[in-house]
Structures are given as structure tokens and as C-alpha cells.
Design an enzyme around this catalytic site. Structure first.
Site, short mmCIF file in Angstrom:
data_model
loop_
_atom_site.label_atom_id
_atom_site.label_comp_id
_atom_site.label_asym_id
_atom_site.label_seq_id
_atom_site.Cartn_x
_atom_site.Cartn_y
_atom_site.Cartn_z
N LEU A 1 0.55 -0.93 0.21
CA LEU A 1 0.00 0.17 0.39
C LEU A 1 0.98 1.05 -0.25
CD1 LEU A 1 -2.63 -1.38 2.64
CD2 LEU A 1 -3.09 -0.77 0.41
N ASP A 2 1.20 2.10 -0.95
CA ASP A 2 1.53 3.30 -0.75
C ASP A 2 1.91 4.37 0.53
OD1 ASP A 2 -0.44 5.37 -1.07
OD2 ASP A 2 -0.86 4.84 -2.88
N LEU A 3 2.02 4.89 0.79
CA LEU A 3 2.39 6.18 1.79
C LEU A 3 0.96 6.58 2.16
CD1 LEU A 3 4.82 7.70 3.79
CD2 LEU A 3 4.69 9.40 1.73
N THR B 1 -1.88 5.80 1.98
CA THR B 1 -3.12 4.36 1.43
C THR B 1 -2.93 3.83 2.98
OG1 THR B 1 -3.02 4.28 -0.30
CG2 THR B 1 -4.47 2.60 0.57
N ARG C 1 -5.71 5.71 -7.75
CA ARG C 1 -5.07 6.96 -7.73
C ARG C 1 -5.12 7.35 -9.20
NH1 ARG C 1 -3.87 8.61 -2.79
NH2 ARG C 1 -3.39 7.43 -1.13
#
Length: 199
Positions: free
Chosen positions: A45-47, A49, A159
Site C-alpha cells: 500500500l502506498d505511503l 493509503t 489514484r
């Protein structure tokens, strides 16, 4: 037979899905007390999220869970700046071309939960880091909340999909992955051991 471990983690905003990072805390920092160097996150998961992330020391199972050919469904709650018209919804569900790829995204499922909100009402509900990031936008900017389910795992996919239809994701939380559903009693940064079905 080695005994493997599986943990459900509610990843907070502001930590990265990595073993080490020079700039940010990592997901694995939350598991230091277990002293298990074989643990790895299942996917990423990105920073910015938050939400469901499985962490395990079962490498084979990890690969199976993240292999795109298995088409594991991943469901996310999203809040976006902008409105999703019927046309945009259809576009997202059928697949869109995102920046950096000539191939359309795989079909997705989309459900709009709330429309007609404005940023000034929503902003205080966001994690602090995100409040700071989006505070400069117009207070009356329309906000839409919804649920999206995808089967791919392209980098920052949701996104990029929303950007393709002129919307900006301001909050994203994974609530399920395959058969796993995030335990809502877990606060961001908390985890618990779970059982995994082995086929």
C-alpha cells in the site's frame, strides 16, 4: 513442516510498505517485537493509503496471494475531490487508460456511497497528514465517497484511475483482499494474528 505465521495489520498513513526506508517508518517497524526476520508484507500500500495489509513468513503463500493470474479482489474505500457522473462510473468499471500505460485497467466494480459533500466538512475526518496536504484546496470543493474493487495491483492504480476521469483521491483505505476483511476494531498501526486457508 515449518509453522508459518499470518498477521492482519491496519497500516496507517505515513508508513511505507518496505523492510527499510531512510525517510519514513516502515510497515515492518510495527513487527519488531516478534523478532522474526522472515516476515514480509503481502503486496503493498502506498505511503498515503491506510488499511488492510497481511504480513507473513510464508513466502510461497505470499507469492500466490500477489500473483496477478489469481485475480484476487481488493476493495477500497475512497474519498475524491470531484464528482463521478454516470459516464465516468461506466468508464472506470470498463477500464481506463492511466498515465504511463497503453493498456486499459481491468474491469472494476464501483459503488458511490455519498455525494454532495464539501471539502471543509470532510477535511477534519482525514488523518492529520492528509489534512495538511489538502487544506489549500477550495473549502467548497465537492467530495464524493465510494467503494471500488479491483483485481490488478498496478502502482498507485486507484489514484491513477481517478485522475484519468478528472478526480483526485484524498483518502484511500483497503478494506478487503481476497477472503480477508479488515477487522474494524484494529486501529491504524495495530495488528493481530490470523489463520490463512491453504489450498
Amino acid at each position: 513442516m515449518p509453522e508459518f505465521h499470518y498477521y492482519m495489520f491496519n497500516k496507517p498513513v505515513g508508513c511505507v510498505t518496505a523492510r527499510r526506508d531512510d525517510r519514513y517508518p516502515t510497515v515492518m517497524d510495527y513487527f519488531k517485537e516478534l523478532h522474526n526476520d522472515n516476515l514480509s508484507p503481502v503486496g503493498r500500500l502506498d505511503l498515503e493509503t491506510e488499511g488492510l495489509l497481511i504480513v507473513t513468513d510464508d513466502g510461497k503463500w505470499n507469492q500466490e496471494m500477489t500473483n496477478p493470474t489469481f485475480l484476487k479482489e481488493k476493495t477500497y474505500e475512497f474519498w475524491i475531490l470531484g464528482n463521478i457522473t454516470t459516464e465516468k462510473k461506466q468508464e472506470l468499471e470498463e477500464g481506463v487508460k492511466v498515465i504511463g500505460s497503453e493498456i486499459k485497467t481491468a474491469p472494476a466494480k464501483l459503488e458511490i456511497r455519498e455525494e454532495g459533500l464539501i471539502l471543509s466538512n470532510v477535511l477534519p475526518m482525514l488523518p492529520e497528514q492528509l489534512q495538511r496536504k489538502y487544506a489549500h484546496n477550495r473549502p467548497d470543493h465537492p467530495v464524493t465517497k465510494g467503494i471500488i474493487t479491483i483485481t490488478e495491483g498496478r502502482k498507485r492504480q486507484i489514484r491513477r484511475m481517478m485522475k484519468a476521469v478528472g478526480c483526485l483521491v484524498i483518502y484511500l483505505k483497503r478494506i478487503s483482499m481476497g477472503e480477508f476483511i479488515l477487522d474494524e476494531t484494529l486501529k491504524p498501526g495495530e495488528w493481530k494474528e490470523i489463520k490463512a486457508d491453504k489450498k
